[in-house]
Design a protein around this motif. Structure first.
Motif, short mmCIF file in Angstrom:
data_model
loop_
_atom_site.label_atom_id
_atom_site.label_comp_id
_atom_site.label_asym_id
_atom_site.label_seq_id
_atom_site.Cartn_x
_atom_site.Cartn_y
_atom_site.Cartn_z
N UNK A 58 75.28 39.36 -18.98
CA UNK A 58 76.62 39.14 -18.45
C UNK A 58 77.35 38.06 -19.24
N UNK A 59 78.56 38.38 -19.69
CA UNK A 59 79.40 37.39 -20.36
C UNK A 59 79.58 36.17 -19.46
N UNK A 60 79.52 35.00 -20.07
CA UNK A 60 79.74 33.78 -19.32
C UNK A 60 81.20 33.39 -19.30
N UNK A 61 81.47 32.26 -18.71
CA UNK A 61 82.81 31.70 -18.67
C UNK A 61 82.73 30.25 -19.13
N UNK A 62 83.65 29.85 -19.98
CA UNK A 62 83.68 28.47 -20.45
C UNK A 62 84.42 27.61 -19.43
N UNK A 63 83.66 26.97 -18.56
CA UNK A 63 84.28 26.21 -17.47
C UNK A 63 84.93 24.93 -17.94
N UNK A 64 84.66 24.51 -19.16
CA UNK A 64 85.40 23.36 -19.67
C UNK A 64 86.85 23.74 -19.96
N UNK A 65 87.09 25.04 -20.15
CA UNK A 65 88.44 25.52 -20.45
C UNK A 65 89.12 26.15 -19.24
N UNK A 66 88.34 26.80 -18.37
CA UNK A 66 88.92 27.62 -17.32
C UNK A 66 88.68 27.05 -15.92
N UNK A 67 88.42 25.77 -15.80
CA UNK A 67 88.21 25.14 -14.50
C UNK A 67 89.55 24.66 -13.95
N UNK A 68 90.04 25.22 -12.84
CA UNK A 68 91.34 24.80 -12.30
C UNK A 68 91.35 23.36 -11.81
N UNK A 69 90.19 22.76 -11.66
CA UNK A 69 90.14 21.36 -11.25
C UNK A 69 90.54 20.42 -12.38
N UNK A 70 90.45 20.89 -13.61
CA UNK A 70 90.76 20.03 -14.75
C UNK A 70 91.76 20.64 -15.72
N UNK A 71 92.20 21.87 -15.47
CA UNK A 71 93.07 22.60 -16.41
C UNK A 71 94.45 21.97 -16.48
N UNK A 72 94.81 21.46 -17.64
CA UNK A 72 96.12 20.84 -17.82
C UNK A 72 97.25 21.82 -18.06
N UNK A 73 96.93 23.11 -18.16
CA UNK A 73 97.95 24.12 -18.42
C UNK A 73 98.54 24.73 -17.15
N UNK A 74 98.06 24.30 -15.99
CA UNK A 74 98.63 24.79 -14.73
C UNK A 74 99.38 23.65 -14.04
N UNK A 75 100.30 24.01 -13.17
CA UNK A 75 101.22 23.03 -12.60
C UNK A 75 100.53 22.06 -11.64
N UNK A 76 99.42 22.49 -11.05
CA UNK A 76 98.67 21.63 -10.13
C UNK A 76 97.20 22.00 -10.20
N UNK A 77 96.33 21.00 -10.07
CA UNK A 77 94.89 21.27 -10.09
C UNK A 77 94.39 21.53 -8.67
N UNK A 78 93.28 22.26 -8.58
CA UNK A 78 92.66 22.49 -7.28
C UNK A 78 91.20 22.85 -7.48
N UNK A 79 90.41 22.73 -6.41
CA UNK A 79 89.01 23.15 -6.46
C UNK A 79 88.62 23.69 -5.09
N UNK A 80 87.35 24.02 -4.93
CA UNK A 80 86.92 24.69 -3.70
C UNK A 80 87.08 23.81 -2.46
N UNK A 81 87.11 22.51 -2.64
CA UNK A 81 87.22 21.62 -1.48
C UNK A 81 88.66 21.33 -1.09
N UNK A 82 89.60 21.63 -1.99
CA UNK A 82 91.01 21.38 -1.71
C UNK A 82 91.84 22.40 -2.50
N UNK A 83 92.29 23.44 -1.78
CA UNK A 83 92.99 24.54 -2.43
C UNK A 83 94.51 24.36 -2.43
N UNK A 84 94.99 23.20 -2.03
CA UNK A 84 96.43 23.00 -1.90
C UNK A 84 97.16 23.28 -3.21
#
Length: 292
Positions: free
Chosen positions: A244-270
């Motif tokens: 199974x192809x993996x995912x590069x979580x250093x690039x695609x983690x919404x908790x740290x992604x600077x390319x989206x308007x707001x960060x979020x993770x499983x504990x806070x989806x706001x």
């Protein structure tokens, strides 16, 4: 292990699709596990314009019939993984990787038949004696064949693996149009009519065949999902696997992604709501939390 990773595109260098994602992330992950990894790819016009890399070693020459193919080897890197790029302007100094934006280049088979062999010559030139030669999709499918016929002894202990990312693209071309392969008379018995199927060659000559998920491997082993290569896959059934192809979580983690308007993770989806609203705004949709 020493791993020679042969691929036609690498994300952050040049990219047309998902193959480039693997071309970047998998070698980085393998190096992080302690393996010695070198990527070999073509030195496209886009790379030359961005990096203008110097020659890494002396120029190399491959001969096919009466024609000499002289090329340089450029050195780049991607997150501390060495990238060696085959610089043969006649084939790779073009606007696009595979097309001119409208049509596939008429000599794509010639270009990548040459590259499949030049990748091995590159390894010889720099003394990179690989344990594993990892080839990806039709562009590099002839590399296992060239390993098999190499008589220098350099690849005696090397094993080849051919990963199929999309088996629908097989690199089928009229053999008489592939000048680089004309001296290889043994290939005449392996044609589909008058055409050479690159993926079929990869299946026949690689030590192992890999697909980009276990489910896709099972599809390729079925009459319906094999893209008309069922007999080839079935003959090598014991050598076909899926990882199974993996995912590069250093690039695609919404908790740290600077390319989206707001960060979020499983504990806070706001932040996800703000990202949705931003997407709706950017593509001209109503900004409505209740619409998918």
């Amino acid at each position: 292990m020493r791993i020679l990773f042969v691929v036609s595109e690498v994300e952050d260098l040049v990219k047309t699709g998902g193959l480039a994602d693997v071309g970047k992330s998998l070698p980085i992950a393998l190096k992080a596990m302690g393996h010695d990894v070198t990527i070999v790819m073509p030195y496209y016009q886009q790379l030359a314009q961005r990096f203008n890399a110097p020659d890494y070693c002396e120029r190399q020459v491959l001969f096919s019939g009466n024609k000499a193919y002289e090329f340089a080897i450029k050195e780049l890197s991607i997150e501390n993984v060495q990238v060696l790029a085959v610089d043969y302007p006649e084939f790779f100094d073009r606007k696009g990787l595979y097309t001119d934006d409208y049509h596939a280049y008429h000599d794509n088979a010639e270009r990548f038949a040459f590259f499949a062999n030049a990748a091995l010559q590159t390894a010889k030139a720099v003394g990179f004696q690989a344990d594993i030669i990892h080839c990806n999709d039709w562009h590099t499918a002839l590399t296992p064949y060239f390993v098999t016929i190499d008589n220098t002894g350099f690849f005696t202990n090397a094993k080849t693996i051919f990963t199929i990312h999309n088996g629908a693209y097989q690199g089928t071309h009229k053999f008489s149009d592939i000048e680089y392969l004309q001296p290889h008379y043994q290939l005449h018995s392996q044609l589909d009519g008058d055409a050479l199927n690159f993926v079929r060659m990869g299946i026949r000559y690689a030590n192992k065949i890999n697909a980009v998920s276990p489910n896709y491997a099972q599809e390729l082993l079925s009459p319906l999902g094999s893209h008309y290569l069922f007999d080839e896959f079935n003959r090598r059934r014991n050598d076909v696997s899926g990882i199974l192809n993996g995912c590069d979580y250093t690039q695609w983690d919404p908790a740290t992604d600077g390319n989206i308007v707001a960060q979020y993770d499983y504990s806070n989806l706001a932040g996800k709501k703000h990202c949705k609203n931003d997407l709706q705004k950017n593509v001209g949709l109503p900004e409505n939390d209740n619409l998918p």
